[in-house]
Design an enzyme around this catalytic site. Structure first.
Site, PDB file in Angstrom:
ATOM      1  N   LEU A   1      41.636  43.597  38.913  1.00  0.00           N
ATOM      2  CA  LEU A   1      40.315  43.670  39.403  1.00  0.00           C
ATOM      3  C   LEU A   1      39.287  42.592  39.460  1.00  0.00           C
ATOM      4  CD1 LEU A   1      39.547  47.433  38.328  1.00  0.00           C
ATOM      5  CD2 LEU A   1      40.021  46.818  40.911  1.00  0.00           C
TER       6      LEU A   1
ATOM      7  N   GLU B   1      38.430  38.893  36.285  1.00  0.00           N
ATOM      8  CA  GLU B   1      38.680  38.357  35.245  1.00  0.00           C
ATOM      9  C   GLU B   1      37.528  37.476  34.711  1.00  0.00           C
ATOM     10  OE1 GLU B   1      41.493  34.661  35.479  1.00  0.00           O
ATOM     11  OE2 GLU B   1      42.065  36.014  37.283  1.00  0.00           O
TER      12      GLU B   1
ATOM     13  N   PHE C   1      37.607  35.717  28.109  1.00  0.00           N
ATOM     14  CA  PHE C   1      39.001  35.968  27.470  1.00  0.00           C
ATOM     15  C   PHE C   1      39.488  37.411  27.926  1.00  0.00           C
ATOM     16  CE2 PHE C   1      35.491  36.796  24.532  1.00  0.00           C
ATOM     17  CZ  PHE C   1      35.546  37.915  24.245  1.00  0.00           C
TER      18      PHE C   1
ATOM     19  N   LYS D   1      39.957  47.305  30.613  1.00  0.00           N
ATOM     20  CA  LYS D   1      39.393  45.982  30.485  1.00  0.00           C
ATOM     21  C   LYS D   1      40.305  45.584  29.043  1.00  0.00           C
ATOM     22  CE  LYS D   1      35.550  43.173  28.937  1.00  0.00           C
ATOM     23  NZ  LYS D   1      34.179  43.117  29.002  1.00  0.00           N
TER      24      LYS D   1
ATOM     25  N   ASP E   1      22.539  39.552  29.798  1.00  0.00           N
ATOM     26  CA  ASP E   1      23.475  39.015  31.243  1.00  0.00           C
ATOM     27  C   ASP E   1      23.240  40.080  32.097  1.00  0.00           C
ATOM     28  OD1 ASP E   1      24.840  36.945  32.286  1.00  0.00           O
ATOM     29  OD2 ASP E   1      26.879  38.082  31.805  1.00  0.00           O
TER      30      ASP E   1
END
EC number: 2.7.11.1
Length: 369
Positions: free
Chosen positions: A28, A30, A33, A51, A159
């Protein structure tokens, strides 16, 4: 780079999470890391997002732990739930964290914005939402962030951006001719929690010198500009204590490095671009990001996006120059109250910037007016 490549598992890879087996369907998204996969439970074929974080350093381990802790700490209808998780040794010096999350087939708010720009053009003045629907959606995001700010000690998400908001129960009006093929089935970004949407090919800074949006036609009261969805906040690897006292240059450089790795420039508060050696950072960095988010929802671009051919540092220069005015034209006549809310959230002076409880109060006042 090698570890990231080794993490890109084939579509028939099976994961075991606390005794339950899940098979990978496709990737889905990336970022950093981690990779996020669409998986299905082998026992009942139910779909989830998985995840997988490959942690080779103490810093990445701490990030994974913070994310798990945030999931376990907060319970709110607009905050993503952690269904299950496991930790295993990927290799001698590497740990693999696996987080099983709900799968949201409608993708992210960023997918919705990208889809709008694909259909109508990257400089489209056609908004996703009319004002009331926009504020109702945005209010739910603010209420999710408020849970972090009300924690003791207060936490900042750090974020906030369209790519970190997934959509539940997305509804497009039936008379919208474009709501089929392009309907966010680029959900490849579904739970791509830390995907760096800062490069989201949105690179058009709509700060035209046109007149304020209020001089536009209000022909978009048409139903086809109004969508509905429930926002779900995700990606908690960047969560930190909100109130930080910077006392020397070492503190400033340490925080500078941290935010450059874990925040998105288009939504980053100005006090995080060149951190002084003696200052106080607080949860109003999230209010700045939320103001940029509301602007993006209304005008299809972050106010501080730059073009590919602009030099490094252009984002910082734009941010430190403040919110571009006048606001770009739009097919929706957003009210002066609406635009003033954005201005008061995206205030260069953090001491003059609204607190989140004030933002929520203002939103409710505008909705009810």
């Amino acid at each position: 780079m090698g570890s990231s490549l080794s993490l890109c598992y084939p579509s028939d890879k099976t994961f075991n999470i606390n005794g339950v087996k899940y098979t990978v369907n496709r990737i889905l998204g990336e970022g950093g890391f981690s990779f996020v996969y669409l998986v299905k439970d082998n026992s009942n074929s139910k779909k989830y997002a998985l995840k997988v974080m490959i942690c080779q350093t103490q810093e990445s381990i701490n990030t994974a732990k913070r994310e798990i802790n945030a999931f376990q700490t907060f319970n709110h209808e607009n905050i993503m739930k952690l269904i299950d998780h496991s930790i295993s040794n990927h290799s001698q010096d590497t740990k693999e964290y696996r987080l099983l999350l709900p799968y949201y087939k409608d993708g992210t708010l960023q997918d919705l914005i990208d889809n709008q720009r694909t259909i109508y053009g990257k400089d489209t003045k056609k908004p996703l939402f009319k004002e009331k629907k926009c504020l109702q959606f945005f209010l739910k995001v603010c209420e999710a962030i408020q849970v972090f700010h009300n924690h003791s000690p207060p936490l900042a998400h750090r974020d906030i951006k369209p790519g970190n908001i997934v959509l539940q129960n997305l509804r497009r009006p039936s008379n919208n001719n474009n709501n089929n093929n392009n309907n966010n089935n680029n959900n490849n970004n579904n739970n791509n929690n830390n995907n760096n949407n800062n490069n989201n090919n949105n690179n058009n800074n709509n700060n035209n010198n046109n007149n304020n949006n209020n001089n536009n036609n209000n022909n978009n009261n048409s139903e086809d500009s109004d969508i509905e969805a429930i926002p779900i906040l995700m990606d908690f690897g960047s969560v930190r204590e909100a109130r930080i006292k910077i006392e020397n240059r070492k503190d400033a450089l340490s925080l500078q490095d941290e935010v450059e790795q874990n925040t998105t420039p288009f939504y980053r508060a100005p006090e995080l671009f060149d951190i002084p050696s003696d200052c106080q950072i607080d949860e109003r960095i999230d209010v700045w990001a939320l103001g940029c988010l509301l602007y993006t929802m209304a005008y299809n671009n972050s106010p501080f996006e730059v073009c590919d051919n602009e030099p490094n540092g252009s984002v910082a220069l734009k941010v430190l120059s403040g919110l571009p005015k006048p606001f770009p034209p739009s097919q929706t006549n957003y009210s002066n109250q609406f635009n003033q809310l954005i201005i008061d959230m995206v205030n260069l002076d953090k001491d003059e910037r609204l607190h989140l409880n004030q933002v929520i109060e203002r939103i409710n006042q505008i909705i009810q007016s």
